[in-house]
Design an enzyme around this catalytic site. Sequence first.
Site, PDB file in Angstrom:
ATOM      1  CG  ASP A  67     105.623  88.230  41.915  1.00 11.97           C
ATOM      2  OD1 ASP A  67     104.457  88.538  42.135  1.00 11.97           O
ATOM      3  OD2 ASP A  67     105.971  87.980  40.744  1.00 11.97           O
ATOM      4  CG  ASN A 135     111.315  88.662  30.222  1.00  9.75           C
ATOM      5  OD1 ASN A 135     110.528  87.842  30.936  1.00  9.75           O
ATOM      6  ND2 ASN A 135     112.061  89.416  31.064  1.00  9.75           N
ATOM      7  CG  HIS A 137     109.022  87.366  34.128  1.00 10.85           C
ATOM      8  ND1 HIS A 137     108.942  88.736  33.763  1.00 10.85           N
ATOM      9  CD2 HIS A 137     107.624  86.917  34.343  1.00 10.85           C
ATOM     10  CE1 HIS A 137     107.940  89.174  34.089  1.00 10.85           C
ATOM     11  NE2 HIS A 137     106.991  88.120  34.059  1.00 10.85           N
ATOM     12  CD  GLU A 142     112.549  89.954  34.791  1.00 11.56           C
ATOM     13  OE1 GLU A 142     112.101  89.153  33.853  1.00 11.56           O
ATOM     14  OE2 GLU A 142     112.072  91.245  34.776  1.00 11.56           O
TER      15      GLU A 142
HETATM   16  C1  F6R Z   1     103.109  88.487  38.889  1.00  6.58           C
HETATM   17  C2  F6R Z   1     103.950  87.435  38.399  1.00  6.58           C
HETATM   18  C3  F6R Z   1     104.428  87.495  36.746  1.00  6.58           C
HETATM   19  C4  F6R Z   1     103.298  87.723  35.972  1.00  6.58           C
HETATM   20  C5  F6R Z   1     103.671  87.863  34.449  1.00  6.58           C
HETATM   21  C6  F6R Z   1     102.426  87.692  33.284  1.00  6.58           C
HETATM   22  O1  F6R Z   1     102.536  87.705  40.140  1.00  6.58           O
HETATM   23  O2  F6R Z   1     104.270  86.435  38.694  1.00  6.58           O
HETATM   24  O3  F6R Z   1     105.211  86.589  36.615  1.00  6.58           O
HETATM   25  O4  F6R Z   1     102.429  86.560  35.952  1.00  6.58           O
HETATM   26  O5  F6R Z   1     104.437  88.843  34.127  1.00  6.58           O
HETATM   27  O6  F6R Z   1     101.918  88.984  33.786  1.00  6.58           O
HETATM   28  P1  F6R Z   1     100.443  89.299  32.916  1.00  6.58           P
HETATM   29  O7  F6R Z   1      99.601  88.242  33.303  1.00  6.58           O
HETATM   30  O8  F6R Z   1     100.200  90.822  33.302  1.00  6.58           O
HETATM   31  O9  F6R Z   1     101.007  89.191  31.153  1.00  6.58           O
END
Ligand code: F6R
Length: 260
Positions: A67, A135, A137, A142
């Site tokens: 992403d 949450n 995701h 989301e």
């Molecule tokens: C980012 C992504 C997100 C993160 C998730 C956890 O490329 O795919 O889904 O993996 O938000 O983020 P952290 O590791 O910062 O808690």
Amino acid sequence: MNIFVAPDRTAAALRTADLVEQLVNATAPTALGIATGETMEAPLAEIVRRHRRGTLNLASTEVYLLDEYIGLQPDDPCSFANTVNRLLVEPTGISPGAVHGPDPHTLNLYAECAGYERRVRAARIQLQLLGIGTNGHIAFNEPGSSFASSTRVVRLSEQTRSDNARSFPDGAQPPAAAITQGIGTILMARELLLVACGQQKAQSVARAVEGPVTRSLPASALQLHPNVTVVLDPPAAALLADDARQPCRRNREEGKDFYQ
Ligand code: F6R
């Protein structure tokens, strides 16, 4: 689903790097999908260490990002492309051309999403690393995302923006929109590896692994995939059912690596 609860965050990073190393050393060329975010920093640092040591050679690995934010300047250090350059490309010297991600700076974002979806499908990702949001995701899918979704422009939830604000300089807010691979795109990878550390992930991990499969918890879609490994530290595993929370002890007794 294999669940591995490492003794601590460092051991979780080592285990993640082990699984990447096994894949990269067994297959060439390799299509590796990576996530960004705080959780991935230690595993990526370990992958870089092994590359420098010569035990994990990334020379024939193509890397695909999940992403990217929309609305940051191309040189913004918080963009995922720049983060991956800093954490992986520069320290390993792998070709920047071997790292692929959606381009959020093109005029036609919809054509970009369709094009990136085609490139990811054609790459046939062998191992997709994933983090999880508080949450639930995965990537930036989301709650409410369709399990059949493909790469598209999404609006980020307030929860995600406030969680991710810690990666931005003081007072700066993450963008409100992003391009993300869809859940359907992610589920096409041959193997998925979800990594989660910290007590703030415990609830979404427990719902993803043990709860009902529902679009209100996007990571629960992993239950539909035949080849998933989940690597946790103890705080992230804290809300799993008792028998899933104790794999390290059980596995030591049984001489096995994984709780299955
Ligand atoms: C980012 C992504 C997100 C993160 C998730 C956890 O490329 O795919 O889904 O993996 O938000 O983020 P952290 O590791 O910062 O808690």
